[in-house]
Scaffold this motif. Sequence first.
Motif, PDB file in Angstrom:
ATOM      1  N   GLU A 295       0.817  -1.213   0.000  1.00  0.00           N
ATOM      2  CA  GLU A 295       0.000   0.000   0.000  1.00  0.00           C
ATOM      3  C   GLU A 295       0.847   1.259   0.000  1.00  0.00           C
ATOM      4  O   GLU A 295       0.375   2.321  -0.426  1.00  0.00           O
ATOM      5  CB  GLU A 295      -0.928  -0.004   1.236  1.00  0.00           C
ATOM      6  CG  GLU A 295      -2.018  -1.069   1.172  1.00  0.00           C
ATOM      7  CD  GLU A 295      -2.779  -1.192   2.478  1.00  0.00           C
ATOM      8  OE1 GLU A 295      -2.333  -0.579   3.493  1.00  0.00           O
ATOM      9  OE2 GLU A 295      -3.799  -1.908   2.524  1.00  0.00           O
ATOM     10  N   ASN A 296       2.105   1.147   0.462  1.00  0.00           N
ATOM     11  CA  ASN A 296       2.949   2.338   0.598  1.00  0.00           C
ATOM     12  C   ASN A 296       4.163   2.344  -0.326  1.00  0.00           C
ATOM     13  O   ASN A 296       5.014   3.225  -0.210  1.00  0.00           O
ATOM     14  CB  ASN A 296       3.418   2.462   2.054  1.00  0.00           C
ATOM     15  CG  ASN A 296       2.283   2.782   3.007  1.00  0.00           C
ATOM     16  OD1 ASN A 296       1.849   3.921   3.129  1.00  0.00           O
ATOM     17  ND2 ASN A 296       1.780   1.756   3.691  1.00  0.00           N
ATOM     18  N   GLU A 297       4.264   1.387  -1.251  1.00  0.00           N
ATOM     19  CA  GLU A 297       5.448   1.330  -2.100  1.00  0.00           C
ATOM     20  C   GLU A 297       5.464   2.494  -3.089  1.00  0.00           C
ATOM     21  O   GLU A 297       4.418   2.928  -3.590  1.00  0.00           O
ATOM     22  CB  GLU A 297       5.515  -0.010  -2.838  1.00  0.00           C
ATOM     23  CG  GLU A 297       4.362  -0.303  -3.760  1.00  0.00           C
ATOM     24  CD  GLU A 297       4.369  -1.737  -4.263  1.00  0.00           C
ATOM     25  OE1 GLU A 297       5.206  -2.549  -3.820  1.00  0.00           O
ATOM     26  OE2 GLU A 297       3.516  -2.065  -5.106  1.00  0.00           O
ATOM     27  N   ASP A 298       6.672   2.992  -3.368  1.00  0.00           N
ATOM     28  CA  ASP A 298       6.812   4.103  -4.310  1.00  0.00           C
ATOM     29  C   ASP A 298       6.862   3.562  -5.743  1.00  0.00           C
ATOM     30  O   ASP A 298       6.897   2.341  -5.955  1.00  0.00           O
ATOM     31  CB  ASP A 298       8.012   4.977  -3.958  1.00  0.00           C
ATOM     32  CG  ASP A 298       9.352   4.332  -4.296  1.00  0.00           C
ATOM     33  OD1 ASP A 298       9.386   3.229  -4.878  1.00  0.00           O
ATOM     34  OD2 ASP A 298      10.388   4.935  -3.970  1.00  0.00           O
ATOM     35  N   PRO A 299       6.852   4.430  -6.763  1.00  0.00           N
ATOM     36  CA  PRO A 299       6.787   3.965  -8.155  1.00  0.00           C
ATOM     37  C   PRO A 299       7.958   3.064  -8.554  1.00  0.00           C
ATOM     38  O   PRO A 299       7.791   2.175  -9.401  1.00  0.00           O
ATOM     39  CB  PRO A 299       6.790   5.266  -8.960  1.00  0.00           C
ATOM     40  CG  PRO A 299       6.252   6.299  -8.027  1.00  0.00           C
ATOM     41  CD  PRO A 299       6.733   5.904  -6.679  1.00  0.00           C
ATOM     42  N   TYR A 300       9.134   3.266  -7.975  1.00  0.00           N
ATOM     43  CA  TYR A 300      10.289   2.449  -8.317  1.00  0.00           C
ATOM     44  C   TYR A 300      10.088   0.998  -7.859  1.00  0.00           C
ATOM     45  O   TYR A 300      10.286   0.052  -8.626  1.00  0.00           O
ATOM     46  CB  TYR A 300      11.559   3.022  -7.654  1.00  0.00           C
ATOM     47  CG  TYR A 300      11.992   4.357  -8.204  1.00  0.00           C
ATOM     48  CD1 TYR A 300      13.057   4.449  -9.090  1.00  0.00           C
ATOM     49  CD2 TYR A 300      11.357   5.540  -7.817  1.00  0.00           C
ATOM     50  CE1 TYR A 300      13.474   5.683  -9.593  1.00  0.00           C
ATOM     51  CE2 TYR A 300      11.763   6.777  -8.308  1.00  0.00           C
ATOM     52  CZ  TYR A 300      12.817   6.837  -9.198  1.00  0.00           C
ATOM     53  OH  TYR A 300      13.223   8.066  -9.692  1.00  0.00           O
ATOM     54  N   VAL A 301       9.680   0.849  -6.606  1.00  0.00           N
ATOM     55  CA  VAL A 301       9.468  -0.493  -6.059  1.00  0.00           C
ATOM     56  C   VAL A 301       8.264  -1.154  -6.721  1.00  0.00           C
ATOM     57  O   VAL A 301       8.298  -2.345  -7.058  1.00  0.00           O
ATOM     58  CB  VAL A 301       9.290  -0.419  -4.529  1.00  0.00           C
ATOM     59  CG1 VAL A 301       8.900  -1.777  -3.964  1.00  0.00           C
ATOM     60  CG2 VAL A 301      10.560   0.092  -3.872  1.00  0.00           C
TER      61      VAL A 301
END
Length: 465
Positions: A295-301
């Motif tokens: 739910e909190n991952e950024d676009p890179y991950v």
Amino acid sequence: MGIVGCYLMPHPPIMVPEVGGDEVRKVNASIEAAHKVGMEIQKLKPDTIVLVSPHGPVFQDAVCIYDFPLRGSFASFGAPKLKLEFEPDEDLKEEIIKRAGKTRIPAVKSSSMHLSRYGIMEDLDHGVMVPLYFITRHTADFKLVPLAFGMLPYEDLYAFGKAIGEAAESLDKKVVVVASGDLSHRLLPGAPAGFDPEGKVFDEKLVSILERFDLDALYDLDQDLIERAGECGLRSIWIMLGTLDGREVKAEVLSYEGPFGVGYCVAAFHPEGKTESWLERLSKRRAEEIKIRRENEDPYVKLARESLETYVRTGKVLKVPDDLPEEMLEKRAGVFVSIKKRGQLRGCIGTFMPTKKNIAEEIIRNAISAGCEDPRFSPVEPEELPELVYSVDVLTKPEPVDSPDKLDPKKYGVIVKKGARTGLLLPDLEGVDTVEKQLEIALRKAGIRPDEDYEIFRFEVVRHH
């Protein structure tokens, strides 16, 4: 029946009077506690003892159950006349392997591994012999299933232990489990593995955890602390504890000492009533932690995860999404993608210089490579995907340095180069606290000797996780 008792026992041959001579007085507390274990086991009258050793055929990816004549001696420790021999429990051995297979925990017989290829003798090692020396002073009326742990995640070893417990119950056997293992080997200056002040910290924490039977605290032990301790018993302990899954346990630490710079702990674990499975509770905890991560991952991950998931499930390479941040579509950089499963590395592949037209394409390619092409691991299977945790490191351009003094393992990654041989290590890695350690690992990866004339480069990373 099932598991009727579990014990942690150390295995220094110097504890054996025929080996240690006058030195045994220095480990008198451990010897007295080991005899107490023998007396308890005599009263339990087990059909079989399952013994987990750190010094048998230890493999990276599987638990190994001894499948050779169960005999050994203390000849290599100066006592050739002191010999032990045991009858194997073939039924229990087969049932353990069958149940481990159902839970996808790799378990093999030593006979299938051709031990001579690894320079391993088909004799009982001192990790087996020392605990059994003390047990057989009181009873030898049991069969034996010895095994060596694998270098598997702790949770998998615990699950293997659970399979042992289930196998014992299914065959209606009374089984005692012994975890053979020493604690930190780095307690004192001049200790066998060198001195580290964290060795004492590790031992104090572990002994307290065992006394409280606190599995959550054991699971949360800092990995760097474990590495610095230089222990050999933790994996044996995890298997032993798994045999008690779903049981209330009365734990008792019988002794602890470290006169030679190695921690020796003797402890007893008596199963009592039923309780919730710790393995099931851990599974729920992890699922919730991963849900929060997703739910909190950024676009890179997110891009790394979706790239691998798409490829593993469909065999197709993900197209670059249109809604990515501008820097991922317009900038070029080297990228490393790291994947972990249950806290253990599952794959890591990267490029220290850009090879694609933008960062997004670099992530897609390297995520697939990390999950499916890292030669240290088998390709990721579809059922593993929900458990995987990703991190993405975007690298700055490497710059040459003329001295190791300009390195900092927390801030800078390092590249060493000699001709076509190159080794890279990312910054801020667990257990890599010094420049010397960083260079040692990078040189080993490159196949470069420390005395060769090699180039050093440093770089920084922006880590996304």
